[in-house]
Design a protein around this motif. Structure first.
Motif, PDB file in Angstrom:
ATOM      1  N   ALA A  47     -25.451 -18.284  18.498  1.00 50.53           N
ATOM      2  CA  ALA A  47     -26.106 -19.558  18.793  1.00 50.53           C
ATOM      3  C   ALA A  47     -26.150 -19.778  20.296  1.00 50.53           C
ATOM      4  CB  ALA A  47     -25.353 -20.705  18.135  1.00 50.53           C
ATOM      5  N   LYS A  48     -27.216 -20.386  20.752  1.00 44.39           N
ATOM      6  CA  LYS A  48     -27.333 -20.717  22.174  1.00 44.39           C
ATOM      7  C   LYS A  48     -27.793 -22.169  22.325  1.00 44.39           C
ATOM      8  CE  LYS A  48     -26.369 -16.774  24.106  1.00 44.39           C
ATOM      9  NZ  LYS A  48     -25.203 -16.579  24.896  1.00 44.39           N
ATOM     10  N   ASP A  49     -27.300 -23.036  21.440  1.00 50.10           N
ATOM     11  CA  ASP A  49     -27.650 -24.450  21.507  1.00 50.10           C
ATOM     12  C   ASP A  49     -26.976 -25.099  22.718  1.00 50.10           C
ATOM     13  OD1 ASP A  49     -28.999 -24.061  19.142  1.00 50.10           O
ATOM     14  OD2 ASP A  49     -27.313 -24.710  17.912  1.00 50.10           O
ATOM     15  N   GLU A  50     -27.312 -26.356  22.955  1.00 45.73           N
ATOM     16  CA  GLU A  50     -26.648 -27.100  24.021  1.00 45.73           C
ATOM     17  C   GLU A  50     -25.177 -27.249  23.666  1.00 45.73           C
ATOM     18  OE1 GLU A  50     -27.057 -30.771  26.956  1.00 45.73           O
ATOM     19  OE2 GLU A  50     -28.736 -29.746  26.062  1.00 45.73           O
ATOM     20  N   LEU A  51     -24.317 -26.944  24.604  1.00 44.61           N
ATOM     21  CA  LEU A  51     -22.882 -26.909  24.345  1.00 44.61           C
ATOM     22  C   LEU A  51     -22.151 -28.015  25.087  1.00 44.61           C
ATOM     23  CD1 LEU A  51     -22.480 -23.083  24.857  1.00 44.61           C
ATOM     24  CD2 LEU A  51     -22.629 -24.287  22.688  1.00 44.61           C
ATOM     25  N   ASP A  52     -21.050 -28.476  24.494  1.00 43.42           N
ATOM     26  CA  ASP A  52     -20.165 -29.402  25.183  1.00 43.42           C
ATOM     27  C   ASP A  52     -19.450 -28.633  26.284  1.00 43.42           C
ATOM     28  OD1 ASP A  52     -20.798 -31.442  23.390  1.00 43.42           O
ATOM     29  OD2 ASP A  52     -19.194 -30.856  22.009  1.00 43.42           O
ATOM     30  N   PRO A  53     -19.067 -29.306  27.350  1.00 40.13           N
ATOM     31  CA  PRO A  53     -18.341 -28.614  28.411  1.00 40.13           C
ATOM     32  C   PRO A  53     -17.075 -27.955  27.854  1.00 40.13           C
ATOM     33  CG  PRO A  53     -18.990 -30.792  29.134  1.00 40.13           C
ATOM     34  CD  PRO A  53     -19.296 -30.699  27.666  1.00 40.13           C
ATOM     35  N   LEU A  54     -16.824 -26.736  28.259  1.00 39.38           N
ATOM     36  CA  LEU A  54     -15.674 -25.981  27.770  1.00 39.38           C
ATOM     37  C   LEU A  54     -14.358 -26.683  28.108  1.00 39.38           C
ATOM     38  CD1 LEU A  54     -15.077 -23.417  26.238  1.00 39.38           C
ATOM     39  CD2 LEU A  54     -15.071 -22.180  28.388  1.00 39.38           C
ATOM     40  N   GLU A  55     -14.306 -27.342  29.256  1.00 39.34           N
ATOM     41  CA  GLU A  55     -13.060 -28.020  29.633  1.00 39.34           C
ATOM     42  C   GLU A  55     -12.706 -29.158  28.677  1.00 39.34           C
ATOM     43  OE1 GLU A  55     -16.422 -29.269  32.320  1.00 39.34           O
ATOM     44  OE2 GLU A  55     -15.413 -27.380  32.046  1.00 39.34           O
ATOM     45  N   ASP A  56     -13.696 -29.725  27.983  1.00 41.32           N
ATOM     46  CA  ASP A  56     -13.418 -30.769  26.992  1.00 41.32           C
ATOM     47  C   ASP A  56     -12.663 -30.221  25.790  1.00 41.32           C
ATOM     48  OD1 ASP A  56     -14.786 -32.476  28.634  1.00 41.32           O
ATOM     49  OD2 ASP A  56     -16.532 -32.688  27.313  1.00 41.32           O
ATOM     50  N   GLN A  57     -12.732 -28.919  25.566  1.00 39.48           N
ATOM     51  CA  GLN A  57     -12.094 -28.292  24.417  1.00 39.48           C
ATOM     52  C   GLN A  57     -10.864 -27.487  24.812  1.00 39.48           C
ATOM     53  OE1 GLN A  57     -15.154 -26.342  22.002  1.00 39.48           O
ATOM     54  NE2 GLN A  57     -16.626 -27.436  23.266  1.00 39.48           N
ATOM     55  N   TRP A  58     -10.489 -27.538  26.071  1.00 38.32           N
ATOM     56  CA  TRP A  58      -9.413 -26.720  26.593  1.00 38.32           C
ATOM     57  C   TRP A  58      -8.055 -27.069  25.967  1.00 38.32           C
ATOM     58  CZ3 TRP A  58      -9.424 -22.205  28.375  1.00 38.32           C
ATOM     59  CH2 TRP A  58      -8.367 -21.700  29.114  1.00 38.32           C
ATOM     60  N   GLY A  59      -7.817 -28.324  25.643  1.00 39.34           N
ATOM     61  CA  GLY A  59      -6.560 -28.739  25.029  1.00 39.34           C
ATOM     62  C   GLY A  59      -6.325 -28.032  23.710  1.00 39.34           C
ATOM     63  N   GLU A  60      -7.387 -27.823  22.953  1.00 40.32           N
ATOM     64  CA  GLU A  60      -7.299 -27.099  21.681  1.00 40.32           C
ATOM     65  C   GLU A  60      -6.803 -25.674  21.915  1.00 40.32           C
ATOM     66  OE1 GLU A  60     -10.376 -25.587  18.201  1.00 40.32           O
ATOM     67  OE2 GLU A  60     -11.069 -26.997  19.705  1.00 40.32           O
ATOM     68  N   PHE A  61      -7.328 -25.020  22.939  1.00 42.06           N
ATOM     69  CA  PHE A  61      -6.916 -23.658  23.285  1.00 42.06           C
ATOM     70  C   PHE A  61      -5.437 -23.627  23.662  1.00 42.06           C
ATOM     71  CE2 PHE A  61      -6.103 -20.539  26.625  1.00 42.06           C
ATOM     72  CZ  PHE A  61      -6.443 -19.360  25.968  1.00 42.06           C
ATOM     73  N   LEU A  62      -5.008 -24.542  24.510  1.00 42.84           N
ATOM     74  CA  LEU A  62      -3.627 -24.557  24.963  1.00 42.84           C
ATOM     75  C   LEU A  62      -2.669 -24.807  23.807  1.00 42.84           C
ATOM     76  CD1 LEU A  62      -4.029 -26.469  28.328  1.00 42.84           C
ATOM     77  CD2 LEU A  62      -3.742 -24.015  27.988  1.00 42.84           C
ATOM     78  N   ALA A  63      -3.057 -25.654  22.872  1.00 45.75           N
ATOM     79  CA  ALA A  63      -2.204 -25.958  21.713  1.00 45.75           C
ATOM     80  C   ALA A  63      -1.975 -24.708  20.865  1.00 45.75           C
ATOM     81  CB  ALA A  63      -2.836 -27.053  20.873  1.00 45.75           C
ATOM     82  N   LEU A  64      -2.969 -23.826  20.790  1.00 42.31           N
ATOM     83  CA  LEU A  64      -2.815 -22.586  20.015  1.00 42.31           C
ATOM     84  C   LEU A  64      -1.751 -21.691  20.615  1.00 42.31           C
ATOM     85  CD1 LEU A  64      -6.561 -21.803  19.291  1.00 42.31           C
ATOM     86  CD2 LEU A  64      -4.835 -22.564  17.642  1.00 42.31           C
ATOM     87  N   GLY A  65      -1.564 -21.736  21.920  1.00 45.73           N
ATOM     88  CA  GLY A  65      -0.564 -20.910  22.584  1.00 45.73           C
ATOM     89  C   GLY A  65       0.844 -21.458  22.445  1.00 45.73           C
ATOM     90  N   GLU A  66       0.957 -22.741  22.156  1.00 46.49           N
ATOM     91  CA  GLU A  66       2.272 -23.369  22.009  1.00 46.49           C
ATOM     92  C   GLU A  66       2.899 -23.072  20.658  1.00 46.49           C
ATOM     93  OE1 GLU A  66       1.524 -27.455  22.759  1.00 46.49           O
ATOM     94  OE2 GLU A  66       1.122 -27.128  24.881  1.00 46.49           O
ATOM     95  N   SER A  67       2.152 -22.500  19.741  1.00 45.36           N
ATOM     96  CA  SER A  67       2.657 -22.270  18.397  1.00 45.36           C
ATOM     97  C   SER A  67       3.513 -21.022  18.281  1.00 45.36           C
ATOM     98  CB  SER A  67       1.469 -22.179  17.411  1.00 45.36           C
ATOM     99  OG  SER A  67       0.645 -21.085  17.735  1.00 45.36           O
ATOM    100  N   ARG A  68       3.749 -20.323  19.390  1.00 42.50           N
ATOM    101  CA  ARG A  68       4.575 -19.103  19.354  1.00 42.50           C
ATOM    102  C   ARG A  68       6.012 -19.438  19.106  1.00 42.50           C
ATOM    103  NH1 ARG A  68       3.390 -14.571  23.637  1.00 42.50           N
ATOM    104  NH2 ARG A  68       1.652 -15.410  24.709  1.00 42.50           N
TER     105      ARG A  68
END
Length: 71
Positions: free
Chosen positions: A50-71
């Motif tokens: 898909a190449k639709d209009e995307l939300d800024p990646l930084e708005d979703q960065w917290g989700e990424f960081l939370a995945l790393g805390e699950s170790r």
């Protein structure tokens, strides 16, 4: 440079790639080289679709960081 991302984090990156974010955008946000992102995307078998209009990646960065805390 931080390369100790979890598999869940790399899968998140792959999902963002499938949504249409470029490897360049993802590599820049992760502070890694584009080839590092490309190699991990290939490992998990992600392809863009898909190449639709995307939300800024930084708005979703917290989700990424939370995945790393699950170790």
């Amino acid at each position: 440079m931080r390369l100790d991302f979890t598999d869940e984090q790399w899968k998140w990156v792959g999902q963002k790639y499938q949504e249409g974010y470029t490897i360049r955008e993802l590599a820049s946000r992760l502070h890694v080289h584009r080839e590092t992102v490309r190699r991990h995307l290939m490992t998990f078998g992600f392809m863009p679709y898909a190449k639709d209009e995307l939300d800024p990646l930084e708005d979703q960065w917290g989700e990424f960081l939370a995945l790393g805390e699950s170790r």
